[in-house]
Design an enzyme around this catalytic site. Structure first.
Site, short mmCIF file in Angstrom:
data_model
loop_
_atom_site.label_atom_id
_atom_site.label_comp_id
_atom_site.label_asym_id
_atom_site.label_seq_id
_atom_site.Cartn_x
_atom_site.Cartn_y
_atom_site.Cartn_z
N GLY A 292 95.97 1.38 -53.32
CA GLY A 292 95.00 2.31 -52.74
C GLY A 292 94.67 3.47 -53.66
O GLY A 292 94.64 3.34 -54.89
N SER A 293 94.45 4.63 -53.07
CA SER A 293 93.95 5.78 -53.81
C SER A 293 94.96 6.40 -54.77
O SER A 293 94.59 7.30 -55.53
CB SER A 293 93.44 6.84 -52.83
OG SER A 293 92.29 6.37 -52.16
#
Length: 569
Positions: A292-293
């Site tokens: 993810g981020s």
């Protein structure tokens, strides 16, 4: 009573004449003695060989099974200890049950008696062994003292005990995925137990040179106290957020040492069969996930290191199309964002633009240089190989920029972050003690010191004002980046199954440690509006840091609270 008369006169030896004497060979008395001794030695040797073969045949099983005539002596293993000398694994003596079937008088009775004490034994298989007529068969390894005493009191002929060595792990589950486990013959099959076997222990055991007195304890890099805290907080997080799994790691940014690493669910190495359960996978090094981020850390560092992007640059964040796909924000600010704002607000569009400026080849090369795309080299045997697109296209580079499209191990993600915090040096992770001087010989510069300084600023910014606020610990200045990735189910991203992470470093003004926490499929906590990483992974990382910072010898620094008068009495 007179003796009976013999039918013929007794035989008398005729005396040799003088003429015959010269033709008779006369030998000295000493020659007869030599021949006698030779005959005796040959006689004894032949019968010794025959006796030895009889013993061997008597001990060999008649059914050709896998049992050996004489049970193999289980070799000693060195103790495993943590960095402070606390015992993690050691050998203890235990009794194992064997039988000599040829001496069993009544296999049926013996089977009935033994299964009364050991109900887990298969009665049919046991009876077959006891009736085989073999010289030696194992019946049950590693008895408890109570079981041994109960069997001893049965008084069954042909049943005996052999003292063996058993591996004992006093900490149970605490560091199971790091320590690993051994099999019934005390041979390492997982974790650091297997590593030390592969480094030569098995060879010296086979040569009979591995006596307990000659084996020095093997010290690991982990701190058992911090390891306990890590596992305790992860277990609490799984309950609190009703998660499928959780994991975490703490790395020293100067040496690459692993101070603690846990993955839950885990197992008790005293019961090594539990390690085979699918849910007990070591997710930190043997599982790959889209992170993810947290990947925006690497995207931003790449853009800044390329020289094509400055930290003061501003990017348009409106949605746009590329190769048939739409790149859009999760939470749009509806305005252009600077590089720090892209990081703080976790902008997908801004990160995609940063990757586009660097280019596909440059992006792939940068992640390879950080070790994100290659199989990690460390002592643990359980290490997975990251996955990436077979052919990188522009759309792949843009989605990978914000964490979709590449799956890597959480441990590799933490190792990459170490390079962003320590001045730009990539250091291979280790589960063994390593000095800074030793690490300096291994480290490679992957980003400039300027970029490392800028990344520390961005981590601090996000920790103070962004999604990392829930991980703040008073006195320790924790900076970091959250990541909430949608899991892939049946080839499609699932909106309600998430893999959350918080990638942190502290104290952020002069980083000493990187901490990564992952929460697999957390549910919305009561009273909260969502199950994003800021609501679960970040506070879990903060709890771990709060409890372990002092043990890691990090002194708290508190801001001055105005001008106060201190009076002592």
């Amino acid at each position: 009573m007179p003796l009976p008369t013999l039918p013929f006169p007794p035989f008398r030896k005729r005396a040799r004449t003088e003429a015959e004497a010269p033709f008779v060979r006369r030998e000295p008395v000493s020659g007869n003695r030599v021949r006698f001794k030779i005959a005796m030695v040959a006689f004894c040797s032949i019968y010794a060989i025959i006796g030895g073969r009889l013993v061997w045949w008597g001990a060999k099983p008649s059914d050709g099974g896998g049992y050996h005539g004489f049970a193999q002596v289980v070799a000693d293993r060195p103790d495993l200890v943590d960095r402070n000398g606390e015992v993690l694994a050691t050998d203890i003596k235990t009794a194992s049950l064997f039988a000599e079937p040829r001496r069993i008088l009544d296999p049926d009775e013996a089977t009935e008696l033994l299964t009364g004490v050991l109900p887990d034994l298969n009665a049919r298989q046991l009876r077959t062994k006891l009736a085989s007529g073999a010289g030696f068969v194992w019946l049950k390894r590693e008895l408890t003292p109570k079981q041994q005493q109960q069997i001893f009191e049965l008084g069954i002929p042909g049943i005996g005990f052999r003292t063996e060595k058993r591996r004992f792990y006093p900490g149970g589950n605490t560091a199971s995925h790091i320590i690993g486990a051994v099999n019934v013959d005390n041979q390492g099959i997982a974790g650091m137990e297997k590593y030390i076997d592969d480094q030569g222990l098995r060879d010296i055991q086979n040569l009979g040179l591995a006596g307990k007195s000659e084996l020095e304890p093997v010290k690991l890099s982990i701190d058992l106290r911090v390891q306990h805290i890590m596992r305790d907080e992860l277990a609490a997080a799984m309950v609190r957020y009703k998660a499928l799994a959780a994991g975490g790691v703490i790395l020293d940014v100067e040496t690459g040492e692993v101070l603690a690493m846990a993955s839950l669910p885990d197992y008790n190495p005293n019961e090594p069969a539990e390690a085979l359960k699918k849910e007990n996978l070591n997710r930190m090094s043997a599982g790959v996930f889209e992170m993810g981020s947290t990947f925006k850390s690497f995207t931003t560092a790449m853009a800044l290191d390329s020289g094509k992007v400055k930290i003061t640059d501003v990017f348009n964040t409106n949605p746009f199309y590329v190769q048939g796909f739409t790149i859009k924000e999760f939470h749009s600010k509806h305005r252009p964002l600077s590089v720090p704002e892209i990081f703080q607000y976790s902008s997908n569009v801004g990160s995609a633009h940063e990757a586009d400026i660097v280019g596909v080849e440059g992006h792939q090369a940068f992640l390879t240089r950080l070790g994100i795309l290659s199989r990690m080299k460390t002592e643990l045997p359980e290490v997975a190989t990251p996955t990436q697109p077979k052919v990188w296209k522009k759309i792949n580079s843009m989605t990978i920029a914000y964490g979709h499209g590449v799956a890597t191990t959480p441990l590799q993600t933490a190792v990459g972050a170490v390079a962003l915090m320590n001045g730009g040096y990539l250091i291979p992770p280790t589960f063994l003690p390593r000095t800074k001087e030793e690490a300096d010989k291994l480290k490679k510069q992957v980003v400039s010191k300027r970029v490392s300084d800028e990344m520390r600023y961005l981590y601090d910014l996000n920790g103070e004002r962004g999604s990392g606020r829930s991980a703040q610990v008073s006195g320790y200045r924790v900076g970091g980046k959250t990541g909430t990735a949608e899991k892939v189910v049946n080839g499609r991203y699932s909106g309600n199954k998430k893999f959350n992470a918080y990638l942190a470093s502290f104290p952020i003004d002069a980083p000493r440690y990187v901490v990564l926490v992952v929460i697999d499929e957390p549910q919305v906590e009561e009273g909260k509006s969502n199950a994003q990483a800021a609501a679960n992974a970040a506070p879990t990382a903060g709890a771990i840091i709060r409890r372990s910072a002092a043990l890691l010898k990090v002194k708290p620094v508190f801001k001055e609270q105005g001008n106060s008068l201190l009076v002592s009495y």
